[in-house]
Write a protein that holds these residues in place. Structure first.
Motif, PDB file in Angstrom:
ATOM      1  N   UNK A 170      23.724  31.625  12.158  1.00 54.48           N
ATOM      2  CA  UNK A 170      25.167  31.877  12.161  1.00 54.48           C
ATOM      3  C   UNK A 170      25.762  31.349  13.455  1.00 54.48           C
ATOM      4  N   UNK A 171      26.950  30.754  13.357  1.00 49.12           N
ATOM      5  CA  UNK A 171      27.630  30.203  14.516  1.00 49.12           C
ATOM      6  C   UNK A 171      28.234  31.332  15.359  1.00 49.12           C
ATOM      7  N   UNK A 172      28.653  31.039  16.599  1.00 54.98           N
ATOM      8  CA  UNK A 172      29.224  32.106  17.452  1.00 54.98           C
ATOM      9  C   UNK A 172      30.413  32.825  16.819  1.00 54.98           C
ATOM     10  N   UNK A 173      31.321  32.080  16.176  1.00 52.77           N
ATOM     11  CA  UNK A 173      32.474  32.732  15.548  1.00 52.77           C
ATOM     12  C   UNK A 173      32.042  33.663  14.429  1.00 52.77           C
ATOM     13  N   UNK A 174      31.026  33.257  13.672  1.00 50.57           N
ATOM     14  CA  UNK A 174      30.529  34.117  12.596  1.00 50.57           C
ATOM     15  C   UNK A 174      29.881  35.371  13.165  1.00 50.57           C
ATOM     16  N   UNK A 175      29.158  35.242  14.273  1.00 51.65           N
ATOM     17  CA  UNK A 175      28.519  36.419  14.874  1.00 51.65           C
ATOM     18  C   UNK A 175      29.559  37.388  15.424  1.00 51.65           C
ATOM     19  N   UNK A 176      30.679  36.858  15.902  1.00 53.22           N
ATOM     20  CA  UNK A 176      31.742  37.738  16.376  1.00 53.22           C
ATOM     21  C   UNK A 176      32.330  38.576  15.240  1.00 53.22           C
ATOM     22  N   UNK A 177      32.296  38.027  14.017  1.00 50.63           N
ATOM     23  CA  UNK A 177      32.797  38.762  12.851  1.00 50.63           C
ATOM     24  C   UNK A 177      31.762  39.705  12.265  1.00 50.63           C
ATOM     25  N   UNK A 178      30.583  39.782  12.870  1.00 48.73           N
ATOM     26  CA  UNK A 178      29.562  40.706  12.400  1.00 48.73           C
ATOM     27  C   UNK A 178      28.504  40.097  11.517  1.00 48.73           C
ATOM     28  N   UNK A 179      28.517  38.784  11.311  1.00 51.75           N
ATOM     29  CA  UNK A 179      27.508  38.130  10.470  1.00 51.75           C
ATOM     30  C   UNK A 179      26.206  38.055  11.259  1.00 51.75           C
ATOM     31  N   UNK A 180      25.116  38.477  10.652  1.00 58.75           N
ATOM     32  CA  UNK A 180      23.822  38.499  11.314  1.00 58.75           C
ATOM     33  C   UNK A 180      22.754  37.871  10.427  1.00 58.75           C
ATOM     34  N   UNK A 193      33.298  38.618   6.328  1.00 57.22           N
ATOM     35  CA  UNK A 193      34.144  37.579   6.935  1.00 57.22           C
ATOM     36  C   UNK A 193      34.616  36.645   5.822  1.00 57.22           C
ATOM     37  N   UNK A 194      35.763  36.936   5.190  1.00 57.83           N
ATOM     38  CA  UNK A 194      36.197  36.155   4.015  1.00 57.83           C
ATOM     39  C   UNK A 194      36.378  34.667   4.288  1.00 57.83           C
ATOM     40  N   UNK A 195      36.715  34.283   5.511  1.00 56.04           N
ATOM     41  CA  UNK A 195      36.937  32.876   5.823  1.00 56.04           C
ATOM     42  C   UNK A 195      35.656  32.173   6.262  1.00 56.04           C
ATOM     43  N   UNK A 196      34.536  32.847   6.178  1.00 58.35           N
ATOM     44  CA  UNK A 196      33.258  32.271   6.595  1.00 58.35           C
ATOM     45  C   UNK A 196      32.875  31.102   5.680  1.00 58.35           C
ATOM     46  N   UNK A 197      32.398  30.020   6.282  1.00 52.64           N
ATOM     47  CA  UNK A 197      31.888  28.872   5.536  1.00 52.64           C
ATOM     48  C   UNK A 197      30.369  29.007   5.451  1.00 52.64           C
ATOM     49  N   UNK A 198      29.834  29.024   4.241  1.00 45.98           N
ATOM     50  CA  UNK A 198      28.396  29.186   4.019  1.00 45.98           C
ATOM     51  C   UNK A 198      27.846  27.897   3.437  1.00 45.98           C
ATOM     52  N   UNK A 233      32.216  19.856  13.698  1.00 45.96           N
ATOM     53  CA  UNK A 233      32.580  20.971  14.564  1.00 45.96           C
ATOM     54  C   UNK A 233      32.502  22.283  13.818  1.00 45.96           C
ATOM     55  N   UNK A 234      32.705  23.368  14.542  1.00 40.67           N
ATOM     56  CA  UNK A 234      32.619  24.698  13.936  1.00 40.67           C
ATOM     57  C   UNK A 234      33.890  25.005  13.161  1.00 40.67           C
ATOM     58  N   UNK A 235      33.774  25.403  11.882  1.00 39.84           N
ATOM     59  CA  UNK A 235      34.963  25.795  11.112  1.00 39.84           C
ATOM     60  C   UNK A 235      35.667  26.983  11.750  1.00 39.84           C
ATOM     61  N   UNK A 236      36.930  27.139  11.430  1.00 40.84           N
ATOM     62  CA  UNK A 236      37.722  28.213  12.023  1.00 40.84           C
ATOM     63  C   UNK A 236      37.156  29.590  11.693  1.00 40.84           C
ATOM     64  N   UNK A 237      36.639  29.756  10.483  1.00 40.41           N
ATOM     65  CA  UNK A 237      36.089  31.045  10.085  1.00 40.41           C
ATOM     66  C   UNK A 237      34.634  31.223  10.413  1.00 40.41           C
ATOM     67  N   UNK A 238      34.012  30.224  11.075  1.00 41.44           N
ATOM     68  CA  UNK A 238      32.596  30.322  11.404  1.00 41.44           C
ATOM     69  C   UNK A 238      31.733  29.704  10.323  1.00 41.44           C
ATOM     70  N   UNK A 239      30.467  29.478  10.653  1.00 35.25           N
ATOM     71  CA  UNK A 239      29.512  28.848   9.739  1.00 35.25           C
ATOM     72  C   UNK A 239      28.240  29.678   9.681  1.00 35.25           C
ATOM     73  N   UNK A 240      27.707  29.832   8.464  1.00 37.10           N
ATOM     74  CA  UNK A 240      26.420  30.503   8.259  1.00 37.10           C
ATOM     75  C   UNK A 240      25.577  29.645   7.331  1.00 37.10           C
TER      76      UNK A 240
END
Length: 517
Positions: free
Chosen positions: A36-46, A58-63, A15-22
Motif C-alpha cells: 500500500x502506498x503512503x496515502x493509502x496507509x494514512x487512510x487505514x489500508x494495511x 478508502x472509497x477513492x483507493x486505486x487497487x 505517480x501515486x493516485x490521489x486516493x492512494x494505491x494498493x
C-alpha cells in the motif's frame, strides 16, 4: 529497492493516485493487500486486508493486481545496468541485488567504495525507482545497512559502510524485524521482550536451538554477525537470436517467409531443447536503400511452438509494406523463461488449439490498427482490482468479452436455459447471486402453470416475467419415493429471484432459493 512491487506499479501509473494505491496478488484467491502506498496507509489500508475491505475503508483507493511481467522486465533492466558496473553480482529477486566490490578498488581509486555505491544508486535512479545501498563484508549485514540507510543518526544520510569485523556491533541495536523469513520467531521474541538483534544474539545458543531448532540456530548466527551464505553469481542470460542473409534482395512476402523458415526452426528448436519459451519475437529487416524495419510479435502466453510463431510471423508480414529489397533478417527471442506446463482436458469440449488466442489477437491488431485495437475501458467485476483495471476493447467501446456474453445469454434464452440478467449500467457491477440456505417457504399464486406473484415474509411481490422451468428429479430408487423440483427465475419491480416448487416423500411446497442484486 524498497517496496519494489509498489514502486514499479507507481512508475507505471506515472505517480501515486490521489486516493492512494494498493496491490493484490493475482494468484491469491483471498485477494489480500500485499502493498500500500503512503496515502493509502494514512487512510487505514494495511497489508493482509482484503481488497473489498480496503475500498470500503478508502472509497477513492486505486487497487491493482501485481504485474509480474512488468516486475520481471524492470528487474532485467536493473541486472543489465548493474552488470555494466560490476561483473560479479547476485540477483535475489524483488529488487534486491548483492554486488561484489572486491577487485574494483583500482577502478574507483580515491572515491573507493563510496563511488561504487553512488554508481549503484544512479543505476536505480535511471529507472525512476528509489534505491538504498549499503556496504558490508556479509550478505545479511550489507542488506541491513541498505535497509537502515538514513535512519541511523550515527551515519547521517550517507550510505552505511560497515568495516570488516564490526558486523556484530553494527547489528546489535537494529530491530529484530530484519531477520529474514522469521515472522513467527520475531513475534515470539517480541512477547519475551527481545526486540533487537543484540538482545537476540545474547540469548544462549543451546536454548535457541531447543526452541527453534536448526532454523533458530541459523538466525542466531545472523544476529551475531556470522553469515555463512556466500555470494552466488548470477549468470549472464543467454541471447537466443539468429541472423540470416539473402543472396539477392527480396521484395515479395512469400519469398521472405521462405527465407525465415529455417532460421525460425533453429531459434525455436534451441528454446524447446532447453525447456524454455519466449513471450515475444523481435525481428529486424535490413532493407536495401531504406531504413531498417523493427517489429515485435507477441504471444498471448510464453510459447515454444514452431507452428504458432510461424503463424504469428506470417500475420505480421501480411501488413508489411516493403520499401525495397530485404538483404538480411535478424530474429531474437524476448521474454525467455521456463516453458509453462499444459494439460489437455479429460472431459468436456475439446480445448482450443495451442496459440489460437495469440493468432486471433494478431489478426485483430493487423485489421484494426493501433488506433482501434486495445482501447481502454473499465472491466466489470466483483473484485475492485479487476473492476478498476483497463481491458482492451474494439472501437465501438464494447469489449469482445461483453459481446460474447450477450450473445451467449441470447442463445440461452432461446434454449430456455438458466439466464442471469444484466441490469447494471455501463462499467458497473454485474448482478450477484445471493443464495438462501436453507430455502425459505413462500406462498405462490400461479397463472397457466407459471408464477404470477409470491408472498415472502408478509409482503407480496408481483411477477412480470418468468424464465424456465427447469426440472430436476432425484432418489427415484429410494423406497420412500422420488424427489422432484421445478425452478423458475422471476422478474418484477422488486428485483429478480429464483423460486422452486419441491416435492419430497413427506411434503411439497414453494420455496425461495436465491435472489439477484
Amino acid at each position: 529497492m524498497p517496496d519494489f512491487r509498489l514502486q514499479v506499479a507507481l512508475a507505471g501509473l506515472g505517480g501515486e493516485p490521489e486516493g492512494g494505491l494498493a496491490l493484490v496478488d493475482p494468484e491469491d484467491g483471498r485477494r489480500l493487500i500485499v502493498a500500500a502506498s503512503p496515502s493509502a496507509r494514512l487512510d487505514g489500508v494495511r497489508r493482509g486486508m482484503t481488497s473489498v475491505a480496503a475500498t470500503s475503508l478508502a472509497p477513492e483507493l486505486v487497487v491493482r493486481e501485481v504485474d509480474r511481467a512488468a516486475l520481471a522486465a524492470i528487474h532485467q533492466e536493473f541486472e543489465t545496468a548493474v552488470r555494466a558496473l560490476c561483473p560479479v553480482f547476485e540477483s535475489a529477486g524483488d529488487g534486491v541485488m548483492y554486488a561484489l566490490f572486491d577487485g574494483l578498488e583500482t577502478r574507483y581509486g580515491e572515491d573507493g567504495a563510496g563511488g561504487f555505491l553512488d554508481d549503484l544508486r544512479e543505476v536505480a535512479e535511471d529507472l525512476d525507482l528509489p534505491a538504498r545501498v549499503g556496504l558490508a563484508s556479509t550478505r545479511f549485514a550489507s542488506r541491513a545497512a541498505a535497509v537502515m540507510e538514513g535512519r541511523l543518526p550515527a551515519f547521517g544520510v550517507a550510505a552505511i559502510t560497515v568495516p570488516p569485523g564490526e558486523e556484530a556491533a553494527f547489528l546489535a541495536p537494529l530491530p529484530s524485524q530484519l531477520l529474514p523469513g522469521a515472522a513467527d520467531v520475531i513475534e515470539t521474541l517480541g512477547q519475551l521482550g527481545v526486540r533487537t538483534l543484540g538482545a537476540f544474539a545474547a540469548l544462549p545458543r543451546q536454548g535457541v536451538a531447543r526452541r527453534w531448532g536448526t532454523r533458530g540456530t541459523a538466525l542466531h548466527r545472523l544476529a551475531r554477525g556470522e553469515d555463512r551464505c556466500t555470494l552466488v553469481p548470477t549468470r549472464e542470460p543467454k541471447a537466443f537470436e539468429v541472423l540470416v542473409h539473402s543472396e539477392y534482395p527480396i521484395t515479395q512476402t512469400e519469398a521472405l517467409r521462405f527465407l525465415l523458415k529455417q532460421p525460425l526452426e533453429r531459434l525455436i528448436g534451441a528454446l524447446d531443447g532447453q525447456g524454455l519459451a519466449a513471450r515475444a519475437l523481435a525481428w529486424e529487416l535490413n532493407i536495401e536503400g531504406s531504413e531498417t524495419v523493427h517489429r515485435t510479435t507477441h504471444a498471448a502466453s510464453p510459447s515454444a511452438s514452431l507452428g504458432l510463431w510461424s503463424d504469428l510471423i506470417a500475420v505480421g508480414l501480411e501488413g508489411l509494406a516493403l520499401q525495397g529489397g530485404v538483404q538480411s533478417v535478424r530474429l531474437e527471442a524476448v521474454g525467455v523463461g521456463p516453458r509453462p506446463a499444459s494439460q489437455e482436458r479429460l472431459t468436456g469440449p475439446k480445448s482450443a488449439p495451442p496459440g489460437a488466442r495469440s493468432v486471433t489477437l494478431a489478426h485483430l491488431a493487423a485489421e484494426l490498427g493501433p488506433e482501434g485495437y486495445g482501447a481502454q475501458q473499465p472491466a466489470p467485476s466483483v473484485w475492485p482490482e479487476r473492476r478498476q483495471a483497463a481491458v482492451g476493447a474494439s472501437p465501438t467501446g464494447k469489449s469482445a468479452r461483453g459481446a460474447a456474453a450477450a450473445k451467449r445469454q441470447q442463445k440461452l434464452l432461446q434454449k430456455g436455459e438458466l439466464w442471469v440478467p444484466d441490469r447494471c449500467p455501463e462499467g458497473g457491477l454485474t448482478p450477484a447471486l445471493r443464495r438462501v440456505h436453507p430455502a425459505e417457504p413462500i406462498d405462490v399464486e400461479t397463472r397457466g402453470g407459471r408464477p404470477s406473484r409470491f408472498r415472502h415474509r408478509g409482503g407480496w411481490f408481483r411477477v412480470d416475467r418468468t424464465h424456465g422451468p427447469w426440472d430436476v428429479s432425484a432418489e427415484w430408487w429410494d423406497a420412500r419415493g422420488e424427489r422432484a423440483r421445478r425452478t423458475f427465475q422471476v422478474e418484477g419491480p422488486s428485483g429478480v429471484a429464483r423460486i422452486h416448487w419441491e416435492r419430497t416423500a413427506v411434503s411439497e411446497g414453494w420455496f425461495l432459493g436465491a435472489w439477484l442484486d
